[in-house]
Motif scaffolding. Structure first.
Motif, PDB file in Angstrom:
ATOM      1  N   PRO A 147      19.870  16.150 -21.834  1.00  0.00           N
ATOM      2  CA  PRO A 147      18.736  15.904 -20.957  1.00  0.00           C
ATOM      3  C   PRO A 147      18.121  17.197 -20.411  1.00  0.00           C
ATOM      4  N   LEU A 148      16.805  17.189 -20.267  1.00  0.00           N
ATOM      5  CA  LEU A 148      16.111  18.322 -19.649  1.00  0.00           C
ATOM      6  C   LEU A 148      16.490  18.395 -18.175  1.00  0.00           C
ATOM      7  N   THR A 149      16.641  19.596 -17.685  1.00  0.00           N
ATOM      8  CA  THR A 149      17.140  19.761 -16.321  1.00  0.00           C
ATOM      9  C   THR A 149      16.368  20.833 -15.558  1.00  0.00           C
ATOM     10  N   TYR A 193      17.936  18.221 -11.180  1.00  0.00           N
ATOM     11  CA  TYR A 193      17.163  17.050 -11.594  1.00  0.00           C
ATOM     12  C   TYR A 193      17.326  16.904 -13.101  1.00  0.00           C
ATOM     13  N   LEU A 194      17.803  15.762 -13.537  1.00  0.00           N
ATOM     14  CA  LEU A 194      17.976  15.533 -14.973  1.00  0.00           C
ATOM     15  C   LEU A 194      17.131  14.349 -15.426  1.00  0.00           C
ATOM     16  N   ASP A 195      16.438  14.534 -16.535  1.00  0.00           N
ATOM     17  CA  ASP A 195      15.628  13.462 -17.108  1.00  0.00           C
ATOM     18  C   ASP A 195      16.507  12.564 -17.972  1.00  0.00           C
ATOM     19  N   PRO A 210      15.625   9.020 -18.994  1.00  0.00           N
ATOM     20  CA  PRO A 210      14.931   7.726 -19.068  1.00  0.00           C
ATOM     21  C   PRO A 210      15.662   6.740 -19.971  1.00  0.00           C
ATOM     22  N   GLY A 211      15.702   5.500 -19.537  1.00  0.00           N
ATOM     23  CA  GLY A 211      16.322   4.458 -20.352  1.00  0.00           C
ATOM     24  C   GLY A 211      17.834   4.421 -20.282  1.00  0.00           C
ATOM     25  N   VAL A 212      18.407   5.213 -19.378  1.00  0.00           N
ATOM     26  CA  VAL A 212      19.866   5.198 -19.220  1.00  0.00           C
ATOM     27  C   VAL A 212      20.178   4.428 -17.951  1.00  0.00           C
ATOM     28  N   LYS A 213      21.135   3.523 -18.047  1.00  0.00           N
ATOM     29  CA  LYS A 213      21.536   2.735 -16.878  1.00  0.00           C
ATOM     30  C   LYS A 213      22.455   3.578 -15.998  1.00  0.00           C
ATOM     31  N   ARG A 271      23.006   6.745 -24.389  1.00  0.00           N
ATOM     32  CA  ARG A 271      21.818   5.905 -24.283  1.00  0.00           C
ATOM     33  C   ARG A 271      21.842   4.955 -25.470  1.00  0.00           C
ATOM     34  N   ASP A 303      14.127   5.824 -11.252  1.00  0.00           N
ATOM     35  CA  ASP A 303      13.062   5.985 -12.251  1.00  0.00           C
ATOM     36  C   ASP A 303      13.475   6.881 -13.424  1.00  0.00           C
ATOM     37  N   GLY A 304      14.710   6.716 -13.872  1.00  0.00           N
ATOM     38  CA  GLY A 304      15.159   7.488 -15.026  1.00  0.00           C
ATOM     39  C   GLY A 304      15.422   8.948 -14.739  1.00  0.00           C
ATOM     40  N   GLN A 305      15.453   9.300 -13.471  1.00  0.00           N
ATOM     41  CA  GLN A 305      15.763  10.680 -13.114  1.00  0.00           C
ATOM     42  C   GLN A 305      17.006  10.741 -12.237  1.00  0.00           C
ATOM     43  N   GLU A 324      13.046  23.220 -16.830  1.00  0.00           N
ATOM     44  CA  GLU A 324      12.806  22.757 -18.201  1.00  0.00           C
ATOM     45  C   GLU A 324      11.816  21.596 -18.240  1.00  0.00           C
ATOM     46  N   ILE A 326      11.377   3.903 -18.119  1.00  0.00           N
ATOM     47  CA  ILE A 326      10.796   3.450 -19.384  1.00  0.00           C
ATOM     48  C   ILE A 326       9.702   2.426 -19.100  1.00  0.00           C
TER      49      ILE A 326
END
Lengths: 154, 129
Positions: free
Chosen positions: A49-51, A63-65, A67-70, A89, A131-133, B81, B110
């Motif tokens: 993940p982008l951080t 902060y890590l992106d 998205p779509g991970v529970k 994921r 929100d996926g973050q 990033e 999503i």
């Protein structure tokens, strides 16, 4: 079945990883310390993940992106100065009659690790997911905080 | 041209300076079954209220604004990033879809847009007498 995104650079990274392994083994065999191994989770990960990393005088904030991970699919662990964020994921159940036109998103296991300065309050690391973050707050230990020393002028 | 680029041929990057402004195309998956299409778009860190979804003629557009996480005088970036700013992407809809019945939901970063097909374009079975 999980569709794995084609990534030509991955081949190169694998070569690098193999060479790294070779030299690590070598070092280990001859009694040098070598690198701390990141383990299977790192070896099996297909994306990271982008951080963003921020710092102020009291905390480190990550902060890590994701998205779509529970929330329950993310594992955060801290050992010996290393913070590891890993998980998977899943593509979800796609019934047989669905066709893919485009798959740009990456699915599968992810891994990211950060070597933190030793002086943090490891029992006070907190995380929040919205929100996926993923937001991780790491408080610094008191002795690592900048102090003001009053100088009395005579 | 931008719409077409972002739909075909143009490989979406996470970030980039595109046509003179900070432009970012979110990663998307497109699925199809007999009833319709499903587009899954990654919009992490974006609030639901900040996503704008619109249909004009046969073009479905997603626009969002990703705000930079609060940086103050004391809180400083050590490492960055993630791309912030305007996110946009457009998809060309075919004749077979019913643009009146497009529905969308947003969870876990999503955005899921479901686009049903028109009744007359769904496959029908013909009974043989």
């Amino acid at each position: 079945m999980t569709l794995v995104r084609f990534n030509p650079v991955k081949e190169l990274l694998n070569v690098e990883r193999e060479f790294g392994k070779l030299f690590r083994d070598f070092e280990g065999r001859f009694g040098f310390g070598g690198d701390k191994s990141l383990g299977d989770e790192y070896e099996n990960a297909v994306w990271m993940p982008l951080t963003d990393v921020l710092e102020d005088k009291d905390n480190y904030t990550l902060y890590l992106d994701l998205p779509g991970v529970k929330k329950d699919e993310v594992k955060i662990s801290y050992t010996e100065g290393r913070l590891i964020i890993s998980g998977e994921r899943k593509q979800g159940t796609v019934s047989g009659d669905k066709n893919f036109h485009r798959v740009e998103r990456t699915y599968g296991k992810f891994f990211r690790s950060f070597d933190l300065p030793q002086r943090i309050k490891e029992d006070k690391i907190s995380a929040n997911f919205s929100d996926g973050q993923l937001t991780i707050q790491i408080p610094k230990a008191d002795e690592a905080k900048p102090r003001e020393i009053a100088i009395s002028v005579k | 041209m931008r719409q077409i680029n972002s739909c075909y041929g143009y490989t979406p990057k996470n970030t980039g300076n595109y046509y003179g402004y900070n432009y970012s195309a979110p990663k998307s998956d497109i699925l199809e079954d007999i009833n319709g299409f499903l587009i899954q778009i990654e919009l992490p860190g974006v609030k639901k209220e900040e996503i704008k979804l619109s249909v004009e003629k046969n073009i479905l557009s997603i626009a969002a604004e990703r705000k930079k996480s609060a940086e103050t005088d004391t809180l400083k970036y050590k490492h960055s990033e993630i791309a912030y700013g305007t996110i946009s992407r457009s998809f060309v809809l075919g004749e077979i879809v019913d643009s009146e019945k497009i529905a969308a939901e947003y969870s876990d970063g999503i955005l899921k847009v479901s686009i049903p097909k028109k009744e007359q374009s769904k496959p029908k079975e013909i009974i043989i007498n």
